[in-house]
Design a protein around this motif. Sequence first.
Motif, PDB file in Angstrom:
ATOM      1  N   HIS A 100      10.886   4.978  -3.810  1.00 24.17           N
ATOM      2  CA  HIS A 100      12.296   4.737  -3.507  1.00 24.17           C
ATOM      3  C   HIS A 100      13.112   6.028  -3.586  1.00 24.17           C
ATOM      4  CE1 HIS A 100      11.317   0.444  -4.000  1.00 24.17           C
ATOM      5  NE2 HIS A 100      12.413   0.222  -3.313  1.00 24.17           N
ATOM      6  N   ALA A 101      12.820   6.851  -4.565  1.00 23.86           N
ATOM      7  CA  ALA A 101      13.545   8.117  -4.707  1.00 23.86           C
ATOM      8  C   ALA A 101      13.264   9.052  -3.540  1.00 23.86           C
ATOM      9  CB  ALA A 101      13.157   8.790  -6.024  1.00 23.86           C
ATOM     10  N   ALA A 102      12.017   9.111  -3.118  1.00 23.40           N
ATOM     11  CA  ALA A 102      11.636  10.016  -2.037  1.00 23.40           C
ATOM     12  C   ALA A 102      12.257   9.615  -0.709  1.00 23.40           C
ATOM     13  CB  ALA A 102      10.112  10.055  -1.906  1.00 23.40           C
ATOM     14  N   LEU A 103      12.355   8.306  -0.458  1.00 23.24           N
ATOM     15  CA  LEU A 103      12.810   7.832   0.851  1.00 23.24           C
ATOM     16  C   LEU A 103      14.309   7.591   0.913  1.00 23.24           C
ATOM     17  CD1 LEU A 103       9.933   5.394   1.855  1.00 23.24           C
ATOM     18  CD2 LEU A 103      10.111   7.849   2.184  1.00 23.24           C
ATOM     19  N   ARG A 104      14.973   7.744  -0.221  1.00 21.69           N
ATOM     20  CA  ARG A 104      16.415   7.502  -0.233  1.00 21.69           C
ATOM     21  C   ARG A 104      17.134   8.426   0.750  1.00 21.69           C
ATOM     22  NH1 ARG A 104      17.258   8.046  -5.576  1.00 21.69           N
ATOM     23  NH2 ARG A 104      16.504   5.919  -5.899  1.00 21.69           N
ATOM     24  N   GLY A 105      16.716   9.664   0.792  1.00 26.19           N
ATOM     25  CA  GLY A 105      17.352  10.629   1.681  1.00 26.19           C
ATOM     26  C   GLY A 105      17.032  10.418   3.145  1.00 26.19           C
ATOM     27  N   MET A 106      15.985   9.633   3.447  1.00 24.97           N
ATOM     28  CA  MET A 106      15.612   9.354   4.835  1.00 24.97           C
ATOM     29  C   MET A 106      16.323   8.120   5.374  1.00 24.97           C
ATOM     30  SD  MET A 106      11.467   9.932   4.611  1.00 24.97           S
ATOM     31  CE  MET A 106      11.234   9.292   6.279  1.00 24.97           C
ATOM     32  N   ALA A 107      17.125   7.466   4.528  1.00 30.00           N
ATOM     33  CA  ALA A 107      17.777   6.215   4.906  1.00 30.00           C
ATOM     34  C   ALA A 107      16.747   5.242   5.464  1.00 30.00           C
ATOM     35  CB  ALA A 107      18.879   6.474   5.937  1.00 30.00           C
ATOM     36  N   ALA A 108      15.621   5.137   4.769  1.00 27.33           N
ATOM     37  CA  ALA A 108      14.506   4.331   5.252  1.00 27.33           C
ATOM     38  C   ALA A 108      14.795   2.842   5.120  1.00 27.33           C
ATOM     39  CB  ALA A 108      13.237   4.691   4.478  1.00 27.33           C
ATOM     40  N   ALA A 109      14.376   2.089   6.123  1.00 27.20           N
ATOM     41  CA  ALA A 109      14.489   0.637   6.064  1.00 27.20           C
ATOM     42  C   ALA A 109      13.552   0.105   4.994  1.00 27.20           C
ATOM     43  CB  ALA A 109      14.132   0.038   7.427  1.00 27.20           C
ATOM     44  N   SER A 110      13.861  -1.093   4.495  1.00 27.82           N
ATOM     45  CA  SER A 110      13.056  -1.670   3.419  1.00 27.82           C
ATOM     46  C   SER A 110      11.603  -1.843   3.840  1.00 27.82           C
ATOM     47  CB  SER A 110      13.647  -3.012   2.988  1.00 27.82           C
ATOM     48  OG  SER A 110      13.689  -3.911   4.083  1.00 27.82           O
ATOM     49  N   GLU A 111      11.364  -2.127   5.121  1.00 27.92           N
ATOM     50  CA  GLU A 111       9.990  -2.299   5.592  1.00 27.92           C
ATOM     51  C   GLU A 111       9.212  -0.999   5.486  1.00 27.92           C
ATOM     52  OE1 GLU A 111       7.584  -3.355   9.677  1.00 27.92           O
ATOM     53  OE2 GLU A 111       9.345  -4.557   9.164  1.00 27.92           O
ATOM     54  N   LEU A 112       9.860   0.125   5.825  1.00 28.68           N
ATOM     55  CA  LEU A 112       9.179   1.413   5.709  1.00 28.68           C
ATOM     56  C   LEU A 112       8.903   1.740   4.246  1.00 28.68           C
ATOM     57  CD1 LEU A 112       8.057   4.008   6.945  1.00 28.68           C
ATOM     58  CD2 LEU A 112      10.366   4.983   6.827  1.00 28.68           C
ATOM     59  N   VAL A 113       9.846   1.439   3.366  1.00 27.64           N
ATOM     60  CA  VAL A 113       9.646   1.690   1.938  1.00 27.64           C
ATOM     61  C   VAL A 113       8.428   0.919   1.440  1.00 27.64           C
ATOM     62  CG1 VAL A 113      10.624   1.387  -0.372  1.00 27.64           C
ATOM     63  CG2 VAL A 113      12.079   2.197   1.495  1.00 27.64           C
ATOM     64  N   GLU A 114       8.330  -0.345   1.813  1.00 22.41           N
ATOM     65  CA  GLU A 114       7.197  -1.168   1.387  1.00 22.41           C
ATOM     66  C   GLU A 114       5.888  -0.652   1.979  1.00 22.41           C
ATOM     67  OE1 GLU A 114       4.732  -3.576  -0.336  1.00 22.41           O
ATOM     68  OE2 GLU A 114       6.860  -3.568  -0.834  1.00 22.41           O
ATOM     69  N   GLU A 115       5.952  -0.219   3.232  1.00 14.94           N
ATOM     70  CA  GLU A 115       4.737   0.299   3.869  1.00 14.94           C
ATOM     71  C   GLU A 115       4.276   1.588   3.197  1.00 14.94           C
ATOM     72  OE1 GLU A 115       2.793   0.829   8.261  1.00 14.94           O
ATOM     73  OE2 GLU A 115       4.975   0.699   8.105  1.00 14.94           O
ATOM     74  N   VAL A 116       5.215   2.475   2.891  1.00 14.78           N
ATOM     75  CA  VAL A 116       4.855   3.718   2.207  1.00 14.78           C
ATOM     76  C   VAL A 116       4.231   3.409   0.858  1.00 14.78           C
ATOM     77  CG1 VAL A 116       5.778   5.790   1.089  1.00 14.78           C
ATOM     78  CG2 VAL A 116       6.525   5.177   3.389  1.00 14.78           C
ATOM     79  N   ARG A 117       4.829   2.479   0.127  1.00 13.12           N
ATOM     80  CA  ARG A 117       4.277   2.141  -1.182  1.00 13.12           C
ATOM     81  C   ARG A 117       2.850   1.622  -1.068  1.00 13.12           C
ATOM     82  NH1 ARG A 117       2.495  -0.749  -4.844  1.00 13.12           N
ATOM     83  NH2 ARG A 117       3.241  -0.771  -7.002  1.00 13.12           N
ATOM     84  N   SER A 118       2.627   0.755  -0.085  1.00  8.65           N
ATOM     85  CA  SER A 118       1.307   0.159   0.086  1.00  8.65           C
ATOM     86  C   SER A 118       0.285   1.187   0.565  1.00  8.65           C
ATOM     87  CB  SER A 118       1.396  -0.999   1.085  1.00  8.65           C
ATOM     88  OG  SER A 118       0.153  -1.643   1.216  1.00  8.65           O
ATOM     89  N   VAL A 119       0.647   1.941   1.590  1.00  8.23           N
ATOM     90  CA  VAL A 119      -0.282   2.940   2.144  1.00  8.23           C
ATOM     91  C   VAL A 119      -0.566   4.037   1.124  1.00  8.23           C
ATOM     92  CG1 VAL A 119      -0.518   4.754   3.887  1.00  8.23           C
ATOM     93  CG2 VAL A 119       0.315   2.495   4.549  1.00  8.23           C
ATOM     94  N   LEU A 120       0.475   4.527   0.463  1.00  7.89           N
ATOM     95  CA  LEU A 120       0.280   5.605  -0.504  1.00  7.89           C
ATOM     96  C   LEU A 120      -0.518   5.114  -1.708  1.00  7.89           C
ATOM     97  CD1 LEU A 120       0.792   8.504  -1.348  1.00  7.89           C
ATOM     98  CD2 LEU A 120       2.984   7.772  -2.330  1.00  7.89           C
ATOM     99  N   GLY A 121      -0.217   3.905  -2.184  1.00  8.78           N
ATOM    100  CA  GLY A 121      -0.995   3.355  -3.294  1.00  8.78           C
ATOM    101  C   GLY A 121      -2.468   3.271  -2.955  1.00  8.78           C
ATOM    102  N   HIS A 122      -2.755   2.871  -1.729  1.00  7.24           N
ATOM    103  CA  HIS A 122      -4.149   2.790  -1.276  1.00  7.24           C
ATOM    104  C   HIS A 122      -4.795   4.174  -1.242  1.00  7.24           C
ATOM    105  CE1 HIS A 122      -7.305   2.443   1.906  1.00  7.24           C
ATOM    106  NE2 HIS A 122      -7.602   1.395   1.186  1.00  7.24           N
ATOM    107  N   ARG A 123      -4.100   5.137  -0.673  1.00  6.11           N
ATOM    108  CA  ARG A 123      -4.669   6.489  -0.578  1.00  6.11           C
ATOM    109  C   ARG A 123      -4.906   7.110  -1.948  1.00  6.11           C
ATOM    110  NH1 ARG A 123      -0.668   8.763   4.207  1.00  6.11           N
ATOM    111  NH2 ARG A 123      -1.716   7.706   5.952  1.00  6.11           N
ATOM    112  N   LEU A 124      -3.962   6.909  -2.844  1.00  4.87           N
ATOM    113  CA  LEU A 124      -4.069   7.543  -4.151  1.00  4.87           C
ATOM    114  C   LEU A 124      -5.139   6.891  -5.023  1.00  4.87           C
ATOM    115  CD1 LEU A 124      -0.308   8.135  -5.055  1.00  4.87           C
ATOM    116  CD2 LEU A 124      -1.950   9.789  -4.158  1.00  4.87           C
ATOM    117  N   LEU A 125      -5.242   5.568  -4.959  1.00  5.05           N
ATOM    118  CA  LEU A 125      -6.126   4.853  -5.881  1.00  5.05           C
ATOM    119  C   LEU A 125      -7.472   4.468  -5.283  1.00  5.05           C
ATOM    120  CD1 LEU A 125      -3.447   2.509  -7.463  1.00  5.05           C
ATOM    121  CD2 LEU A 125      -4.493   4.519  -8.530  1.00  5.05           C
TER     122      LEU A 125
END
Length: 292
Positions: A100-125
């Motif tokens: 949420h902190a990273a995407l705040r400056g991009m004015a990201a839609a909630s769907e993009l925020v959720e997608e980033v969380r899901s995709v990034l969580g998958h990549r990291l873990l």
Amino acid sequence: MSSAFCGRLAPSLAAGLGDVDALELRLRSLLEEARRAFPDVAVDEAAFIGHLAERIAGEDDIEEALSSVLAADLLLAFACLAGDAAALREFGRRLDVEVHAALRGMAAASELVEEVRSVLGHRLLVGDGGAPKLATYAGLGPLPAWIRVAALRTGISLRRRGRHEVRADERALLAAMDPSLDPESKLSRERHAEELREALREAMSALSSRDRNLLRMYYAEGIKLDRLAIMHRVNASTISRWIARAREEVLERTRGGLSARLKLSASQVESLLGLAQSLDVSLESLLGRSAG
């Protein structure tokens, strides 16, 4: 602890560390610091110290790296990679905050925020065909800042990619249709391939990014319900309901789209193309082979 540490270093590096007793005290101090930060996280202590050694082995000055390493953050990352439930819950909380902190400056839609969380969580873990990206974290900077940078990069990448991922899912589903269908259904599917492709595209597009990623992680990557539950900070029964609902949504929307295009009832579409069997099989076994 010193033997576990030195055993992961090149002999020349280990020889330059000086007094073994002093190194032992230093490593135990780092371990105690990390333990105080996360008392509920369970790790193999010797394995963690070996992990630490591997992460700083490439630094020019090992002594300086030991003085700089953030032991608590590194322990949390190591415990996540080892599958510790308490660590994964804490990491999920931090991931939420930093995305949420990273995407705040991009004015990201909630769907993009959720997608980033899901995709990034998958990549990291879990990783995308290789080791989890969290394994590259060396503890030489704050873990939250490291996650935030990764989240920003992921957000930029996903925004540029747009709908390509949905199209890949659609192609994978279409290609994966059950080969055991009877000849008449196969012929009907070939005759109506374009309508089927469009209906699938619309069905997958209608899913939330979370649901698309859940289907991929569960069916293609083979990630268990309990692990997905920890990643999404819910219980396993909730994850199971999300997945079942997403599968049913794809099937129902595909049926509806084909009914409208072919001017047939839903039951006629089902009889003509065998959707319930074929789409279910493709979701269960082959979704991510082409879509990962």
